[in-house]
Design an enzyme around this catalytic site. Structure first.
Site, PDB file in Angstrom:
ATOM      1  N   GLY A  27      55.658  42.768  77.204  1.00 13.41           N
ATOM      2  CA  GLY A  27      54.615  41.762  77.309  1.00 13.41           C
ATOM      3  C   GLY A  27      54.697  40.676  76.248  1.00 13.41           C
ATOM      4  O   GLY A  27      55.524  40.719  75.325  1.00 13.41           O
ATOM      5  N   HIS A  28      53.801  39.706  76.361  1.00 10.61           N
ATOM      6  CA  HIS A  28      53.846  38.552  75.455  1.00 10.61           C
ATOM      7  C   HIS A  28      53.486  38.954  74.019  1.00 10.61           C
ATOM      8  O   HIS A  28      52.728  39.883  73.771  1.00 10.61           O
ATOM      9  CB  HIS A  28      52.943  37.418  75.951  1.00 10.61           C
TER      10      HIS A  28
END
Length: 355
Positions: free
Chosen positions: A257-258
Site C-alpha cells: 500500500g501507499h
C-alpha cells in the site's frame, strides 16, 4: 513432438573440476575424471547427473538414486549408495547452487522473449525519452515522455512506462507490467504483470457526499538489486514515497500500500498484504499470506509466520505468528492450552448420562 530445452545445455565437467569450484572434498579421488553433464534432483538423476542431499525427509530418494555424484555433508556421507560418488561439502545445497549459477547463468536474469537485440519495430517510444545504448525493448512496449532507461535494461512486450519514470541499468521489466510515478535503481528485476506507481487506496470515508478521494502525490522508489514477483502491485505514496529497500526480494501477487517503507534485504513471500504507512525494518522475513495493518512498525530482523494477521508493532528480531499475531512462544502455548480444553471437553461429553 520434440521437447524443447529452454535454457543452455549444461557443459561437461569432471568431478575434480566440480570439487575445485565448490571447494568440496571428493571422497574417492579415483573418480575425479568422471564426467558430469547435468544437474538433477535425487529421484530424477541418472549416471551423468550431479545431485545433492541435505534433508532427512528425502532419505528414501537418496537410497534409490541413480545419480553419478552427490553433494552431501559429512553427517550423511555414509548414507550415500556405493555407486554414487561423494562430494563432501559443509553446505551441500549452497555448493549445488554455485554449480547451477555457473552453468545456467542464462536462467538468473530474464532476457528478451522474442530474441530482440535493440528496439522492436512495433515498440512505441516518445521522442523525448532517453534510452542508453544496449537497452532492449520488446514488441508493443510503450515508453512515455521524458523516461530515462539505463544500459542493459530489458523492457518486456506490452509493458507501459509512464512519463518521467527513471529506470537504472541492467534491469528487467516483465511483459505487461505498468510503471508510473517511479524511480527504479540498478539491477532490479520486475516480473510480468506488475503494477507499480498507481494511486493508493486513499479516501475520506462516509462523508456527506460519499467517499472523498485524497490526491496521491508521492512516488515509488525502488532501490538497487530488488526483485519483484509476477502480479505484484506497489502503490505510490500519498505524501511521502513508498520505498522498497536495497536487496529486498518480493514474491508473486503481493500488495504493498501507499507510504509503505520496506528496509534492505527483506523477504516477502507470496500473497502478502501490506496496508498503508507501514515501516518495515531491514532483514525482515514475512511468510506467505501475512496481512499487516496500517501505521505499524516491524523491527529489524523480525520474522512473521505464514497466514498471520498483524495488528501490533513487532520489536526487532521478534518471532511472531497467529491470528492475531503475537510472539510465537506465547502463540504455541495458547494453541496447546486450547487443544487440552477441547480434548477435556470431548472426554467429558463421552461420560454424559452415565451413572
Amino acid at each position: 513432438m520434440a521437447q524443447p530445452n529452454f535454457f543452455r545445455k549444461s557443459p561437461s565437467s569432471t568431478l575434480a573440476d566440480i570439487a575445485a569450484l565448490t571447494k568440496a572434498h571428493l571422497a574417492d579421488p579415483v573418480r575425479g575424471g568422471l564426467k558430469i553433464r547435468g544437474l538433477a534432483s535425487l529421484d530424477e538423476a541418472g549416471p551423468m547427473h550431479l545431485t545433492f542431499f541435505d534433508n532427512l525427509k528425502y532419505a528414501d530418494q537418496l537410497a534409490a538414486t541413480k545419480a553419478g555424484a552427490c553433494l552431501v555433508s559429512a553427517r550423511f556421507e555414509a548414507s550415500v549408495p556405493a555407486h554414487v560418488a561423494v562430494l563432501r561439502a559443509a553446505k551441500p545445497f549452497h555448493a549445488f547452487v554455485q554449480i547451477a549459477r555457473e552453468w545456467h547463468g542464462d536462467a538468473l536474469r530474464p532476457q528478451s522473449w522474442f530474441d530482440v537485440d535493440g528496439i522492436a519495430p512495433s515498440a512505441i517510444i516518445d521522442p523525448s525519452a532517453h534510452l542508453e545504448d544496449g537497452v532492449i525493448v520488446d514488441p508493443l512496449a510503450v515508453i512515455g515522455p521524458r523516461v530515462e532507461i539505463g544500459a542493459g535494461t530489458v523492457i518486456g512486450a506490452g509493458a507501459v512506462i509512464g512519463a518521467d519514470v527513471r529506470i537504472g541499468r541492467d534491469c528487467n521489466v516483465g511483459a505487461r507490467s505498468a510503471i508510473q510515478f517511479a524511480l527504479v535503481g540498478n539491477n532490479v528485476l520486475i516480473h510480468p504483470g506488475c503494477s507499480i506507481g498507481q494511486d493508493g487506496y486513499g479516501f475520506i470515508f462516509f462523508g456527506p457526499d460519499g467517499h472523498l478521494k485524497v490526491p496521491q502525490t508521492g512516488r515509488v522508489v525502488i532501490q538497487n538489486h530488488v526483485e519483484i514477483g509476477a502480479g505484484t502491485t506497489i502503490d505510490r505514496g500519498s505524501l511521502r514515497d513508498t520505498v522498497i529497500g536495497e536487496g529486498t526480494k518480493i514474491d508473486n501477487q503481493v500488495q504493498i500500500g501507499h507510504n509503505v517503507t520496506i528496509g534492505r534485504h527483506c523477504l516477502l513471500a507470496a500473497q502478502i498484504g501490506l496496508a498503508g504507512s507501514l515501516t518495515i525494518g531491514d532483514n525482515v522475513a514475512l511468510g506467505a499470506k501475512v496481512g499487516i495493518n496500517n501505521h505499524l512498525k516491524i523491527g529489524d530482523g523480525a520474522q512473521v509466520t505464514a497466514m498471520s494477521a498483524v495488528k501490533d508493532d513487532i520489536p526487532a528480531n521478534g518471532r511472531w505468528g497467529g491470528h492475531f499475531a503475537k510472539p510465537t512462544k506465547q502463540w504455541f502455548r495458547e494453541i496447546i492450552a486450547v487443544e487440552r480444553l477441547v480434548q477435556g471437553g470431548a472426554a467429558d461429553a463421552k461420560g454424559e448420562g452415565r451413572e
